[in-house]
Every structure is written in structure tokens, then in C-alpha cells.
Design a protein around this motif. Structure first.
Motif, PDB file in Angstrom:
ATOM      1  N   ALA A  89      46.027  33.314  41.672  1.00 33.72           N
ATOM      2  CA  ALA A  89      45.796  34.645  42.235  1.00 33.72           C
ATOM      3  C   ALA A  89      47.108  35.297  42.674  1.00 33.72           C
ATOM      4  O   ALA A  89      47.297  36.504  42.490  1.00 33.72           O
ATOM      5  CB  ALA A  89      44.831  34.544  43.408  1.00 33.72           C
ATOM      6  N   VAL A  90      47.994  34.514  43.252  1.00 32.57           N
ATOM      7  CA  VAL A  90      49.294  35.033  43.686  1.00 32.57           C
ATOM      8  C   VAL A  90      50.095  35.506  42.477  1.00 32.57           C
ATOM      9  O   VAL A  90      50.716  36.579  42.501  1.00 32.57           O
ATOM     10  CB  VAL A  90      50.065  33.952  44.464  1.00 32.57           C
ATOM     11  N   ASP A  91      50.079  34.725  41.406  1.00 33.74           N
ATOM     12  CA  ASP A  91      50.807  35.111  40.190  1.00 33.74           C
ATOM     13  C   ASP A  91      50.226  36.380  39.574  1.00 33.74           C
ATOM     14  O   ASP A  91      50.968  37.246  39.083  1.00 33.74           O
ATOM     15  CB  ASP A  91      50.763  33.974  39.171  1.00 33.74           C
ATOM     16  N   ILE A  92      48.898  36.508  39.599  1.00 28.61           N
ATOM     17  CA  ILE A  92      48.258  37.715  39.074  1.00 28.61           C
ATOM     18  C   ILE A  92      48.661  38.932  39.897  1.00 28.61           C
ATOM     19  O   ILE A  92      48.977  39.998  39.349  1.00 28.61           O
ATOM     20  CB  ILE A  92      46.719  37.556  39.060  1.00 28.61           C
ATOM     21  N   TYR A  93      48.672  38.778  41.210  1.00 27.48           N
ATOM     22  CA  TYR A  93      49.032  39.900  42.085  1.00 27.48           C
ATOM     23  C   TYR A  93      50.485  40.318  41.852  1.00 27.48           C
ATOM     24  O   TYR A  93      50.790  41.521  41.798  1.00 27.48           O
ATOM     25  CB  TYR A  93      48.827  39.504  43.543  1.00 27.48           C
ATOM     26  N   GLU A  94      51.372  39.355  41.698  1.00 29.37           N
ATOM     27  CA  GLU A  94      52.778  39.696  41.460  1.00 29.37           C
ATOM     28  C   GLU A  94      52.948  40.423  40.129  1.00 29.37           C
ATOM     29  O   GLU A  94      53.753  41.347  40.016  1.00 29.37           O
ATOM     30  CB  GLU A  94      53.627  38.430  41.502  1.00 29.37           C
ATOM     31  N   PHE A  95      52.160  40.029  39.129  1.00 33.57           N
ATOM     32  CA  PHE A  95      52.178  40.744  37.848  1.00 33.57           C
ATOM     33  C   PHE A  95      51.726  42.189  38.047  1.00 33.57           C
ATOM     34  O   PHE A  95      52.344  43.133  37.521  1.00 33.57           O
ATOM     35  CB  PHE A  95      51.259  40.039  36.844  1.00 33.57           C
ATOM     36  N   MET A  96      50.636  42.380  38.806  1.00 36.98           N
ATOM     37  CA  MET A  96      50.104  43.717  39.031  1.00 36.98           C
ATOM     38  C   MET A  96      51.096  44.594  39.771  1.00 36.98           C
ATOM     39  O   MET A  96      51.186  45.799  39.502  1.00 36.98           O
ATOM     40  CB  MET A  96      48.777  43.609  39.802  1.00 36.98           C
ATOM     41  N   ARG A 138      51.834  31.220  51.006  1.00 41.20           N
ATOM     42  CA  ARG A 138      52.666  32.082  51.859  1.00 41.20           C
ATOM     43  C   ARG A 138      53.114  33.340  51.130  1.00 41.20           C
ATOM     44  O   ARG A 138      54.131  33.951  51.448  1.00 41.20           O
ATOM     45  CB  ARG A 138      53.911  31.336  52.385  1.00 41.20           C
ATOM     46  N   ARG A 139      52.358  33.696  50.119  1.00 38.24           N
ATOM     47  CA  ARG A 139      52.584  34.946  49.402  1.00 38.24           C
ATOM     48  C   ARG A 139      51.247  35.674  49.327  1.00 38.24           C
ATOM     49  O   ARG A 139      50.236  35.161  49.777  1.00 38.24           O
ATOM     50  CB  ARG A 139      53.155  34.679  48.003  1.00 38.24           C
ATOM     51  N   PHE A 140      51.242  36.859  48.744  1.00 42.04           N
ATOM     52  CA  PHE A 140      50.031  37.671  48.753  1.00 42.04           C
ATOM     53  C   PHE A 140      49.204  37.523  47.478  1.00 42.04           C
ATOM     54  O   PHE A 140      49.741  37.292  46.395  1.00 42.04           O
ATOM     55  CB  PHE A 140      50.387  39.149  48.954  1.00 42.04           C
ATOM     56  N   HIS A 141      47.883  37.661  47.652  1.00 42.06           N
ATOM     57  CA  HIS A 141      46.990  37.816  46.507  1.00 42.06           C
ATOM     58  C   HIS A 141      46.148  39.074  46.728  1.00 42.06           C
ATOM     59  O   HIS A 141      46.198  39.676  47.799  1.00 42.06           O
ATOM     60  CB  HIS A 141      46.099  36.581  46.312  1.00 42.06           C
ATOM     61  N   LEU A 142      45.406  39.476  45.727  1.00 43.31           N
ATOM     62  CA  LEU A 142      44.658  40.738  45.778  1.00 43.31           C
ATOM     63  C   LEU A 142      43.362  40.569  46.564  1.00 43.31           C
ATOM     64  O   LEU A 142      42.529  39.719  46.232  1.00 43.31           O
ATOM     65  CB  LEU A 142      44.353  41.215  44.360  1.00 43.31           C
ATOM     66  N   GLY A 143      43.193  41.396  47.608  1.00 40.38           N
ATOM     67  CA  GLY A 143      41.982  41.366  48.405  1.00 40.38           C
ATOM     68  C   GLY A 143      41.258  42.689  48.347  1.00 40.38           C
ATOM     69  O   GLY A 143      41.521  43.540  47.493  1.00 40.38           O
ATOM     70  N   GLY A 144      40.329  42.893  49.274  1.00 42.78           N
ATOM     71  CA  GLY A 144      39.558  44.130  49.308  1.00 42.78           C
ATOM     72  C   GLY A 144      38.554  44.208  48.173  1.00 42.78           C
ATOM     73  O   GLY A 144      38.263  43.223  47.489  1.00 42.78           O
ATOM     74  N   ASP A 145      38.025  45.408  47.955  1.00 41.45           N
ATOM     75  CA  ASP A 145      37.039  45.614  46.891  1.00 41.45           C
ATOM     76  C   ASP A 145      37.620  45.288  45.520  1.00 41.45           C
ATOM     77  O   ASP A 145      36.935  44.725  44.659  1.00 41.45           O
ATOM     78  CB  ASP A 145      36.551  47.072  46.915  1.00 41.45           C
ATOM     79  N   ALA A 146      38.899  45.614  45.308  1.00 36.19           N
ATOM     80  CA  ALA A 146      39.536  45.343  44.023  1.00 36.19           C
ATOM     81  C   ALA A 146      39.584  43.843  43.742  1.00 36.19           C
ATOM     82  O   ALA A 146      39.317  43.399  42.619  1.00 36.19           O
ATOM     83  CB  ALA A 146      40.939  45.935  43.984  1.00 36.19           C
ATOM     84  N   GLY A 147      39.928  43.049  44.759  1.00 34.01           N
ATOM     85  CA  GLY A 147      39.977  41.602  44.583  1.00 34.01           C
ATOM     86  C   GLY A 147      38.616  41.016  44.287  1.00 34.01           C
ATOM     87  O   GLY A 147      38.470  40.142  43.425  1.00 34.01           O
ATOM     88  N   ALA A 148      37.587  41.496  45.015  1.00 30.74           N
ATOM     89  CA  ALA A 148      36.228  41.010  44.798  1.00 30.74           C
ATOM     90  C   ALA A 148      35.737  41.379  43.398  1.00 30.74           C
ATOM     91  O   ALA A 148      35.105  40.562  42.703  1.00 30.74           O
ATOM     92  CB  ALA A 148      35.292  41.580  45.858  1.00 30.74           C
ATOM     93  N   SER A 149      36.017  42.603  42.977  1.00 32.79           N
ATOM     94  CA  SER A 149      35.590  43.063  41.655  1.00 32.79           C
ATOM     95  C   SER A 149      36.293  42.294  40.544  1.00 32.79           C
ATOM     96  O   SER A 149      35.702  42.019  39.498  1.00 32.79           O
ATOM     97  CB  SER A 149      35.871  44.567  41.510  1.00 32.79           C
ATOM     98  N   LEU A 150      37.556  41.950  40.766  1.00 30.45           N
ATOM     99  CA  LEU A 150      38.300  41.183  39.773  1.00 30.45           C
ATOM    100  C   LEU A 150      37.687  39.795  39.586  1.00 30.45           C
ATOM    101  O   LEU A 150      37.516  39.325  38.455  1.00 30.45           O
ATOM    102  CB  LEU A 150      39.760  41.058  40.207  1.00 30.45           C
ATOM    103  N   LEU A 151      37.327  39.138  40.687  1.00 28.04           N
ATOM    104  CA  LEU A 151      36.703  37.817  40.596  1.00 28.04           C
ATOM    105  C   LEU A 151      35.372  37.897  39.861  1.00 28.04           C
ATOM    106  O   LEU A 151      35.073  37.048  39.019  1.00 28.04           O
ATOM    107  CB  LEU A 151      36.502  37.235  41.998  1.00 28.04           C
ATOM    108  N   ILE A 152      34.575  38.913  40.158  1.00 30.56           N
ATOM    109  CA  ILE A 152      33.284  39.091  39.477  1.00 30.56           C
ATOM    110  C   ILE A 152      33.490  39.243  37.980  1.00 30.56           C
ATOM    111  O   ILE A 152      32.787  38.640  37.163  1.00 30.56           O
ATOM    112  CB  ILE A 152      32.537  40.314  40.047  1.00 30.56           C
TER     113      ILE A 152
END
Length: 235
Positions: free
Chosen positions: A133-140, A186-200
Motif C-alpha cells: 500500500a505504501v508503494d502504491i501511494y508513493e507511485f500515485m 512509518r510512511r503513508f498509504h492511501l486512506g479515506g474514501d479513495a483508499g476504501a474504494s481502491l481496496l474494494i
């Protein structure tokens, strides 16, 4: 003589402090902490299941659950003859995730104490966490799919996500998008509605498979190829 405004401010502050102390006290028991951590998988659990997780009797579990309910950390949903408990919301999950990060501070010891499966991929309530998830967020971030601070999905990002089958809710009451600090990385991943929708979307595509009752997430063979193709992430 105290001024009315100052008195009101003092009373408000006292109420806030008492509420904060109450929540901290409710979370301080190891059995209740184990229950809360189990519910971080985003699902609803029965009291029997949670008593098993905490290794306590059903009657003791009931008392603990009532304590957590009374402080707004859990909600109870009745379905038929069963009652299910779940976290009261993503804000509670975020609080727990941050507390896990604080409790796991310790440099080198972190890598050996954190299970490999949890570090690689897991759920953080209703969105994906861990190394992947952290790697995906850094790509985004690099590609401009989200703003620098992670508070919003950009217009190009929305188009990219829609092409992947990710459906964002324009009327969501929660944060549309946010940078969620990952407690193991200790790095960020995608949260909020966008993170939930991505997992779905990942689940619907068959890229990920969740283990019932656990936070670990298994990346399928199809998912490994897709995540590398789309995000350059090795799974």
C-alpha cells in the motif's frame, strides 16, 4: 468572581479532558485492546468470537464490550438472533493505527517483531496497508494522482482510478482522500474514501484475497502481475 465566558470555557475544557481520559481508560485493558485490534480487519464480530480472540470468558467479554460501547469506540448491530460488534468508524480505526505506530517505536526491533505477512499487506480498517500500500501511494504521488499532501485525488488521478474500476463517492461524509500513516512502515498509504474504494476494486478484480477474521491480505498471482503493470509494485 469568574466571568461567564471563562467559566464556560473551563467547563468545556473539563468535559473534554474527562471524555479523553474515559476513552484512554476504556482502551487501556489488554483484553479490550486485543478486541479492538481484531476489529481492525473492518468486519463485524460476535461477542463469542471476540472472547476467543481475547482468551477470556463470554461474561467477561460482554462487560468489556459494554465498556467500549459506552465510550463510542464500538457499535453493535443486531441481525436475527446474533449481535455483531464493529469499530464505530474510520476515525476510531485511525486512532488505533496511530497508537500501534507509537507502541511499535524502537528502530531495529520493529522488523523482527512485526509478522512478515502483516508488514507486506494487510487491512487498515477498510483500506489497504503495509509495504504494498505504501508503494502504491508513493507511485500515485509521483504520477500526480493525488495532491502532494494527499488530501485530494487530482482530476487526472480520478480518470486513472475510474479506468481501474475504482468508484469514488462524491458525496461521502468521510474524508474523500487522506494520507494515513502506516504503523509498520512509518510512511503513508492511501486512506479515506479513495483508499476504501481502491481496496474494494482490487478485491472485485481478484487481485487481493482477504483472510476472514484476520488483517492479512494475500495478493493473488493475477494481482502480482497487475500491481506491477499498473503501479510498478512488486508483490
Amino acid at each position: 468572581m469568574s466571568l461567564p465566558g471563562l467559566q464556560h470555557s473551563h467547563e468545556s475544557g473539563t468535559a473534554l479532558e474527562e471524555a479523553l481520559a474515559g476513552i484512554a481508560s476504556a482502551m487501556s485493558d489488554p483484553s479490550r485492546a486485543r478486541m479492538l485490534c481484531a476489529l481492525m480487519d473492518g468486519r463485524a464480530w460476535t461477542a463469542t468470537e471476540l472472547s476467543s480472540v481475547a482468551d477470556i470468558s463470554a461474561s467477561t467479554a460482554s462487560a468489556h464490550l459494554n465498556r467500549l460501547l459506552s465510550h463510542g469506540l464500538l457499535v453493535c448491530v443486531s441481525q436475527g438472533r446474533h449481535r455483531y460488534y464493529r469499530l464505530a468508524g474510520s476515525d476510531v480505526a485511525g486512532l488505533l493505527e496511530n497508537m500501534m505506530g507509537v507502541s511499535m517505536r524502537g528502530g531495529r526491533a520493529l522488523a523482527t517483531r512485526t509478522p512478515v505477512e502483516l508488514r507486506r499487506a494487510r487491512t487498515c480498517y477498510d483500506h489497504l496497508a503495509g509495504e504494498i500500500a505504501v508503494d502504491i501511494y508513493e507511485f500515485m504521488q509521483r504520477e500526480g494522482w493525488v495532491t502532494d499532501e494527499g488530501s485530494a485525488v487530482t482530476e487526472p488521478g480520478k480518470r486513472k482510478l475510474e479506468a481501474l474500476g475504482v468508484t469514488l463517492d462524491p458525496r461521502t461524509r468521510r474524508k474523500p482522500c487522506c494520507a494515513c500513516l502506516d504503523w509498520s512502515e512509518r510512511r503513508f498509504h492511501l486512506g479515506g474514501d479513495a483508499g476504501a474504494s481502491l481496496l474494494i476494486a482490487f478485491e472485485h478484480k481478484g487481485w487481493l484475497r482477504r483472510t476472514p477474521g484476520y488483517r492479512e491480505v494475500t495478493v493473488t498471482d493475477e494481482g502480482k502481475s497487475a500491481l506491477f503493470r499498473v503501479f510498478g509494485v512488486g508483490a
